[in-house]
Write a protein that holds these residues in place. Structure first.
Motif, PDB file in Angstrom:
ATOM      1  N   UNK A 182      -3.162  11.169  -0.235  1.00 33.06           N
ATOM      2  CA  UNK A 182      -1.516  11.972  -0.325  1.00 33.06           C
ATOM      3  C   UNK A 182      -0.511  11.895   0.651  1.00 33.06           C
ATOM      4  N   UNK A 183       0.473  11.693   0.327  1.00 38.48           N
ATOM      5  CA  UNK A 183       1.486  12.004   1.542  1.00 38.48           C
ATOM      6  C   UNK A 183       2.665  13.102   1.045  1.00 38.48           C
ATOM      7  N   UNK A 184       3.410  13.762   2.269  1.00 38.72           N
ATOM      8  CA  UNK A 184       4.200  14.911   1.281  1.00 38.72           C
ATOM      9  C   UNK A 184       5.925  14.381   1.779  1.00 38.72           C
ATOM     10  N   UNK A 185       6.510  15.040   1.046  1.00 41.23           N
ATOM     11  CA  UNK A 185       7.826  14.824   1.222  1.00 41.23           C
ATOM     12  C   UNK A 185       8.504  14.250   2.121  1.00 41.23           C
ATOM     13  N   UNK A 186       8.403  15.158   3.639  1.00 39.18           N
ATOM     14  CA  UNK A 186       8.979  14.856   4.795  1.00 39.18           C
ATOM     15  C   UNK A 186       8.821  13.249   4.936  1.00 39.18           C
ATOM     16  N   UNK A 187       7.353  13.105   4.972  1.00 39.22           N
ATOM     17  CA  UNK A 187       6.508  11.903   5.389  1.00 39.22           C
ATOM     18  C   UNK A 187       7.193  10.801   4.416  1.00 39.22           C
ATOM     19  N   UNK A 188       6.794  10.830   2.843  1.00 43.36           N
ATOM     20  CA  UNK A 188       7.542   9.620   2.113  1.00 43.36           C
ATOM     21  C   UNK A 188       9.593   9.575   2.543  1.00 43.36           C
ATOM     22  N   UNK A 189      10.055  10.779   3.097  1.00 44.09           N
ATOM     23  CA  UNK A 189      10.759  10.145   3.913  1.00 44.09           C
ATOM     24  C   UNK A 189      11.212   9.634   4.809  1.00 44.09           C
ATOM     25  N   UNK A 190      10.487   9.637   6.382  1.00 36.73           N
ATOM     26  CA  UNK A 190      10.336   9.105   7.219  1.00 36.73           C
ATOM     27  C   UNK A 190       9.755   7.863   7.158  1.00 36.73           C
ATOM     28  N   UNK A 191       8.930   7.562   6.239  1.00 37.45           N
ATOM     29  CA  UNK A 191       8.730   6.061   6.241  1.00 37.45           C
ATOM     30  C   UNK A 191       9.642   4.777   5.203  1.00 37.45           C
TER      31      UNK A 191
ATOM     32  N   UNK B  42       0.530  -1.370  -0.030  1.00 32.64           N
ATOM     33  CA  UNK B  42      -0.013  -0.332  -0.088  1.00 32.64           C
ATOM     34  C   UNK B  42       0.888   1.048   0.606  1.00 32.64           C
ATOM     35  N   UNK B  43       2.173   1.595   0.517  1.00 32.33           N
ATOM     36  CA  UNK B  43       2.795   2.139   0.202  1.00 32.33           C
ATOM     37  C   UNK B  43       3.765   2.780  -1.288  1.00 32.33           C
ATOM     38  N   UNK B  44       3.495   3.889  -1.188  1.00 28.82           N
ATOM     39  CA  UNK B  44       3.876   4.404  -2.806  1.00 28.82           C
ATOM     40  C   UNK B  44       4.529   5.488  -3.171  1.00 28.82           C
ATOM     41  N   UNK B  45       6.256   5.520  -2.471  1.00 27.42           N
ATOM     42  CA  UNK B  45       6.611   6.640  -2.105  1.00 27.42           C
ATOM     43  C   UNK B  45       7.150   7.236  -3.303  1.00 27.42           C
TER      44      UNK B  45
ATOM     45  N   UNK C 155       4.967   7.904  -5.425  1.00 24.16           N
ATOM     46  CA  UNK C 155       3.819   8.210  -6.085  1.00 24.16           C
ATOM     47  C   UNK C 155       3.297   9.560  -4.960  1.00 24.16           C
ATOM     48  N   UNK C 156       4.411   9.466  -4.019  1.00 19.40           N
ATOM     49  CA  UNK C 156       4.082  10.071  -2.515  1.00 19.40           C
ATOM     50  C   UNK C 156       2.495   9.582  -2.065  1.00 19.40           C
ATOM     51  N   UNK C 157       2.523   8.317  -2.209  1.00 20.50           N
ATOM     52  CA  UNK C 157       0.638   8.125  -1.445  1.00 20.50           C
ATOM     53  C   UNK C 157       0.903   6.594  -1.049  1.00 20.50           C
ATOM     54  N   UNK C 158      -0.926   7.227  -0.359  1.00 21.00           N
ATOM     55  CA  UNK C 158      -0.644   5.585   0.689  1.00 21.00           C
ATOM     56  C   UNK C 158      -2.099   5.006   0.128  1.00 21.00           C
ATOM     57  N   UNK C 159      -2.249   3.966  -0.035  1.00 21.89           N
ATOM     58  CA  UNK C 159      -3.900   2.928   0.090  1.00 21.89           C
ATOM     59  C   UNK C 159      -4.017   2.646   1.175  1.00 21.89           C
ATOM     60  N   UNK C 160      -5.393   3.362   1.689  1.00 23.52           N
ATOM     61  CA  UNK C 160      -5.645   2.837   2.803  1.00 23.52           C
ATOM     62  C   UNK C 160      -7.590   1.931   2.514  1.00 23.52           C
TER      63      UNK C 160
END
Length: 328
Positions: A210-219, A189-192, A194-199
């Protein structure tokens, strides 16, 4: 005996029948509610309701039937009246709290609407809108940017737990994801990029958020340390640190509360991030429609419910940017 003293039998019978009609109930008894609950369960399952939703609905219906039996009230589909529902709601409020009573009103409303749709009840629903318990409005507590920075600071570190908790906080603050959606995330469900998560939503629906740059980096940082976990092959995204299992709802709630206390934020819970995320998005210039899509709300009323209290703050910020007099 004089004929004038004789009372015709037919006349007496007529009076008895008339009296009998007055004593008869206005509405005939219907099928016992207890016998209809299993059918309602099948209908809910057919409508693809979540297991949790079905459980809550059925528990309320069972408690309602038990309450009617305990108090000697009619417990069939036709005879239940608004008075019985109203008394049950008072009972629920006194025994389980105002919030539970409000939920019971909603669940019984669904139940009796189904009975009417199925022609098991021929009159209007006894669950009236005016009887809905009213919960006093309380000031909503939001997570500020400053508090978010404190949370990230207490999670600082390169170990598994630090990176996991940091990533979770970024997701919660970034798009206000519900804790059920958060804990239901899988690796695929993680597409870093594409900066998105599938719920996965209720009813089996799926949605990319969608997720932002810092969230993608943290994941990404979490995934790298997760690869060395003894459950690295698990399909679930979030893993427990000390137990061979994934991190569930209770685990996330406990972690958020514990980290909040470390950061000096009392009573922190995951749902508080939902309104915070919506407020931050609106304050940054996102449109209400964009925010509804990101948070998964279908109505404007939900957006107002979570963000109206900070509307003046956003208005002051907007005025500072667009002040008419500053352009003179």
């Amino acid at each position: 005996m004089s004929e004038t003293n004789v009372v015709p039998i037919t006349a007496g019978t007529g009076r008895r029948r008339a009296a009998g009609r007055r004593r008869a109930p206005a509405i005939p008894a219907g099928i016992p509610l207890a016998d209809l609950i299993p059918s309602w369960k099948l209908a809910l399952q057919s409508a693809n309701k979540s297991l949790n939703t079905i459980t809550m609905y059925l528990r309320t219906a069972d408690r309602f039937v038990a309450y009617l039996a305990e108090h000697g009230e009619p417990a069939d589909a036709e005879s239940v009246a608004a008075e019985q529902v109203r008394a049950f709601l008072v009972h629920e409020q006194e025994k389980r709290g105002l919030s539970t009573a409000k939920s019971a009103h909603a669940y019984l409303g669904v139940f009796f609407s189904w009975l009417i749709d199925e022609n098991e009840r021929t009159t209007v629903s006894p669950v009236l809108a005016k009887d809905r318990p009213k919960i006093p409005t309380k000031a909503r507590t939001y997570v500020s940017v400053e508090e978010m920075r404190l949370l990230i600071e207490v999670c600082k570190g390169s170990d598994f737990t630090s990176r996991r908790d940091t990533a979770i906080f970024y997701v919660l603050f970034d798009n206000g994801m519900r804790v059920g959606g958060l804990t239901g995330l899988r690796l695929d469900d993680v597409d870093l990029q594409g900066h998105r998560l599938r719920i996965r939503l209720k009813g089996g629906m799926e949605k990319w958020v969608p997720i932002g740059n810092r969230t993608a980096q943290a994941i990404d940082r979490y995934l790298r340390v997760r690869a060395r976990h003894n459950l690295a092959e698990s399909p679930w995204l979030w893993l427990a640190a000390r137990h061979p299992t994934r991190l569930g709802i209770d685990g996330v709630q406990g972690m958020v509360k514990r980290r909040g206390e470390q950061a000096g934020i009392k009573g922190l819970h995951p749902h508080r991030f939902r309104g915070s995320s919506a407020h931050q998005l609106l304050a940054a210039g996102a449109s209400p429609d964009d925010v509804k899509r990101i948070l998964g709300w279908l109505s404007d009323s939900m957006l107002r419910h979570y963000t109206e209290e900070l509307g003046d703050e956003r208005a002051r910020s907007a005025h500072a940017r667009f002040s008419p007099s500053d352009r003179v």
